[in-house]
Design an enzyme around this catalytic site. Structure first.
Site: not given
Length: 267
Positions: A143, A156
């Site tokens: 990501s 995260y």
């Protein structure tokens, strides 16, 4: 599956979102598939991925947050009797909120189990076989969050930083083989991720997001071209990815705060 001459790919987190679209890319390019996810929708996904008898698709329902779930997926891979030509290690989840008093320990550890532990576990099972054959392609879904401190998404973002570092290290270790490693780095994408992460009231959760089909196509193309990594999605996402390379961490942490702070969607 032994009777087919199609290449064989495995995709995790394939019941929806980027994972399903990655699986569809493989299917459209002539691959047989083993797809897995923790929910019943994986069966529907498998049905949608079958292309009029031109390919074979096996669905495995398994929770990769648990050791036994990862082992069940690998056992299903072995049961096909097929070498894995490509694998997309895509399964992941997030949780948003203030780490110190808003999120639960159970949720935070589950993020680590899915994003980090299961990724390492399944890679450890599949990669030695690829190296022994000197053939294979691995796509890690990282990501652009991996490049910045995750204010209100602390665990995260840290988990995706692990995945990014892990992928780049493996690519360096395997540079003298014909096993390739690529990392896919999407920005905010129109999937169930933000709802499941309890981030509907955040600016990023309520804002415009990239099309998962576009993200998946760019990731698949990068994998086929043996690219090290690809920031995938819209031009806005690519600009954000480029900017993160030069911004100081303090500035990135503050930018992330504005996107992910609970209630920021109303500001």
């Amino acid at each position: 599956m032994n009777s087919t001459t199609n290449p064989f790919a495995v995709v995790t987190g394939a019941s929806s979102g980027i994972g399903f679209e990655l699986a569809r890319q493989f299917a459209e390019h002539g691959y047989d598939l083993l797809v897995t996810a923790e929910d019943d929708a994986i069966e529907e996904a498998a049905t949608a991925l079958r292309r009029d008898g031109q390919n074979q698709v096996v669905a495995v329902k398994a929770d990769l947050a648990h050791f036994e779930g990862v082992e069940a997926v690998y056992a299903a891979v072995l049961e096909t009797g097929r070498p894995v030509d490509a694998i997309a290690l895509n399964a992941g989840r997030g949780i948003g909120g203030d780490f110190t008093h808003q999120t639960s320990l159970t949720d935070e550890l589950n993020v680590i189990d899915v994003n980090v532990t299961s990724t390492v576990h399944l890679a450890k099972r599949v990669l030695p076989d690829m190296v022994a054959r000197d053939s294979g392609q691995v796509l890690f879904t990282s990501s652009i969050a991996s490049t910045m401190p995750g204010t209100y998404q602390a665990v995260y973002n840290a988990s995706k930083s692990f995945v990014q570092s892990f992928a780049e290290a493996l690519r360096a270790e395997l540079k003298d083989t014909d096993v390739t490693i690529t990392s896919l780095m999407p920005g905010p994408t129109d999937t169930n991720f933000f709802h499941r992460a309890e981030m509907d009231d955040t600016r990023v959760g309520a804002g415009k997001k990239d099309d998962p089909a576009v993200v998946a196509k760019q990731g698949f193309d990068a994998l086929m071209k043996d690219k090290e990594k690809v920031v995938a999605g819209s031009l806005k996402t690519k600009v954000q990815g480029a900017a993160s390379k030069v911004m100081p961490d303090k500035a990135k942490a503050e930018m992330h705060r504005k996107m992910a702070e609970p209630g920021s969607a109303q500001e």
